[in-house]
Design a protein around this motif. Structure first.
Motif, PDB file in Angstrom:
ATOM      1  N   GLU A 127       0.832  -1.207   0.000  1.00 12.44           N
ATOM      2  CA  GLU A 127       0.000   0.000   0.000  1.00 12.44           C
ATOM      3  C   GLU A 127       0.869   1.261   0.000  1.00 12.44           C
ATOM      4  O   GLU A 127       0.593   2.221  -0.713  1.00 12.44           O
ATOM      5  CB  GLU A 127      -0.926   0.016   1.227  1.00 12.44           C
ATOM      6  CG  GLU A 127      -1.959  -1.105   1.236  1.00 12.44           C
ATOM      7  CD  GLU A 127      -1.443  -2.389   1.869  1.00 12.44           C
ATOM      8  OE1 GLU A 127      -0.234  -2.466   2.187  1.00 12.44           O
ATOM      9  OE2 GLU A 127      -2.238  -3.328   2.056  1.00 12.44           O
ATOM     10  N   PRO A 132      -6.563   7.171  -8.776  1.00 13.43           N
ATOM     11  CA  PRO A 132      -5.746   6.194  -8.031  1.00 13.43           C
ATOM     12  C   PRO A 132      -5.027   6.812  -6.831  1.00 13.43           C
ATOM     13  O   PRO A 132      -4.926   6.177  -5.773  1.00 13.43           O
ATOM     14  CB  PRO A 132      -4.729   5.706  -9.075  1.00 13.43           C
ATOM     15  CG  PRO A 132      -5.343   5.989 -10.383  1.00 13.43           C
ATOM     16  CD  PRO A 132      -6.219   7.194 -10.207  1.00 13.43           C
ATOM     17  N   ARG A 161       2.668   1.595  -3.343  1.00  9.87           N
ATOM     18  CA  ARG A 161       1.758   2.114  -4.371  1.00  9.87           C
ATOM     19  C   ARG A 161       1.615   3.635  -4.246  1.00  9.87           C
ATOM     20  O   ARG A 161       1.641   4.350  -5.249  1.00  9.87           O
ATOM     21  CB  ARG A 161       0.396   1.430  -4.209  1.00  9.87           C
ATOM     22  CG  ARG A 161      -0.737   2.030  -4.996  1.00  9.87           C
ATOM     23  CD  ARG A 161      -1.148   1.115  -6.130  1.00  9.87           C
ATOM     24  NE  ARG A 161      -2.291   1.650  -6.858  1.00  9.87           N
ATOM     25  CZ  ARG A 161      -2.239   2.018  -8.126  1.00  9.87           C
ATOM     26  NH1 ARG A 161      -1.108   1.891  -8.802  1.00  9.87           N
ATOM     27  NH2 ARG A 161      -3.291   2.495  -8.742  1.00  9.87           N
ATOM     28  N   LEU A 162       1.490   4.108  -3.019  1.00  7.81           N
ATOM     29  CA  LEU A 162       1.386   5.550  -2.798  1.00  7.81           C
ATOM     30  C   LEU A 162       2.644   6.258  -3.313  1.00  7.81           C
ATOM     31  O   LEU A 162       2.561   7.289  -3.992  1.00  7.81           O
ATOM     32  CB  LEU A 162       1.180   5.826  -1.300  1.00  7.81           C
ATOM     33  CG  LEU A 162       1.104   7.276  -0.848  1.00  7.81           C
ATOM     34  CD1 LEU A 162      -0.037   8.014  -1.537  1.00  7.81           C
ATOM     35  CD2 LEU A 162       0.926   7.353   0.671  1.00  7.81           C
ATOM     36  N   SER A 195      -7.391   7.232  -3.935  1.00  3.44           N
ATOM     37  CA  SER A 195      -7.702   5.998  -3.194  1.00  3.44           C
ATOM     38  C   SER A 195      -6.475   5.459  -2.475  1.00  3.44           C
ATOM     39  O   SER A 195      -6.620   4.911  -1.366  1.00  3.44           O
ATOM     40  CB  SER A 195      -8.349   4.921  -4.085  1.00  3.44           C
ATOM     41  OG  SER A 195      -7.932   5.009  -5.387  1.00  3.44           O
ATOM     42  N   ALA A 196      -5.286   5.628  -3.051  1.00  4.37           N
ATOM     43  CA  ALA A 196      -4.072   5.194  -2.338  1.00  4.37           C
ATOM     44  C   ALA A 196      -3.923   5.959  -1.024  1.00  4.37           C
ATOM     45  O   ALA A 196      -3.518   5.397   0.002  1.00  4.37           O
ATOM     46  CB  ALA A 196      -2.832   5.398  -3.213  1.00  4.37           C
TER      47      ALA A 196
END
Ligand SMILES: [Zn+2]
Ligand SMILES: [Zn+2]
Lengths: 201, 201
Positions: A9, B45, A12-13, B48-49
């Protein structure tokens, strides 16, 4: 290894942040960490600001500006002179001219400049819509506020040719814009002076 | 003027982005515009991240790392050597050591370095928790991986004093020539340290 430690997570950020202009992989990691540390003061407000933007921001159907109303604030402002259309390549250039209070006219955002090398042709720009607007009898002047680069000036010539049948004066920003310079990087004084000294194209 | 044109929602997004390390006001504007243009590919995206991070990321109650599990992935990894604790100031330093695969030990994140000028005192750091961990009989070595700055070394000395009662070996990172570094660009302290700590070739 970073994935295994920080979790997918966070990774991804970081990857998404790294796709913002101005942030590389290292600064994206620092930004992610900063956000996580400032969860309530920054990460939560940023997440909601993004959601608001996702929900509300539209491209103005008249001029191509972005705004939360459509037509945009500039197009609907009665204090704006409807006889002047300032043609810019990008919304960033519109913002730069607005910060300089350089014009009381309205805008037309082309979306890009012609660039054969990058595969950007006339159909990728909103030139047809500009020509249509130029035929409105209320419009008297089209100011080409395009970058003083090869692509910008190519675009200016191309647009000027297509505007020959419209009953408008076509002008461009004065030189004062440094050759090779990009509008978004100029100071406000230079932008205002260039607007005041615009010349017939 | 930018507020009137772009709308308060966009202005708010720009202001929040400008608070990320590495982004100033200008690059925040460019980042906001980039996000708005890439609504589906990037802005959605990213929103939501951020929401996932807000919902899931926690500070590890053992070591101070951040992760989506608590205790974190490093603390619960059975392949990690539980006898070694690597002390870092910040999670960013932990990530840097992980990228380098520099250690098979576990970590302890202090949260900062002591900095009287910035008002950072011992109570602002997780030193008590470190001392408690150091008294675990399973722990044999504490590696101080702190910046080679005045604040970092002050912190190292302070921590070392408090660890004297624990039955652990306290070590610190070697000083020396960075890999790829050019002697001509290094300061004298680094050069003398590298000379004193020279190793067999
Ligand atoms: Zn508009
Ligand atoms: Zn942990």
């Amino acid at each position: 290894m970073a994935i295994a430690v920080a979790g997918p997570e966070i990774e991804r950020l970081i990857q998404l942040l790294a796709r913002l202009p101005g942030l590389g992989p290292r600064s994206a990691r620092r930004a992610a960490l900063h956000l996580i540390k400032k969860r309530d003061a920054l990460m939560t407000p940023l997440a909601s600001a993004l959601q608001v933007a996702i929900d509300k921001i539209e491209v103005c159907k008249t001029c191509g500006n972005i705004d939360t109303q459509n037509p945009c604030t500039v197009c609907t402002d009665p204090r704006r002179d409807p006889s002047i259309i300032v043609v810019v390549a990008d919304v960033a250039d519109l913002w730069a001219l607005e910060r300089a209070s350089a014009t009381n006219g309205r805008y037309h955002v082309l979306g890009a400049t012609l660039s054969p090398l990058d595969g950007v042709g006339p159909d990728d720009l909103t030139i047809d819509a500009l020509v249509a607007r130029a035929h409105d009898p209320a419009v008297g002047e089209i100011i080409l506020a395009l970058n003083a680069t090869v692509d910008g000036q190519t675009t200016a010539h191309y647009v000027t040719d297509l505007l020959q049948d419209a009953n408008v004066k076509v002008t461009r920003l004065a030189h004062g814009v440094p050759v090779g310079g990009e509008l978004d990087y100029l100071d406000e004084g230079t932008l205002s002076a260039a607007m005041r000294q615009r010349t017939l194209f």
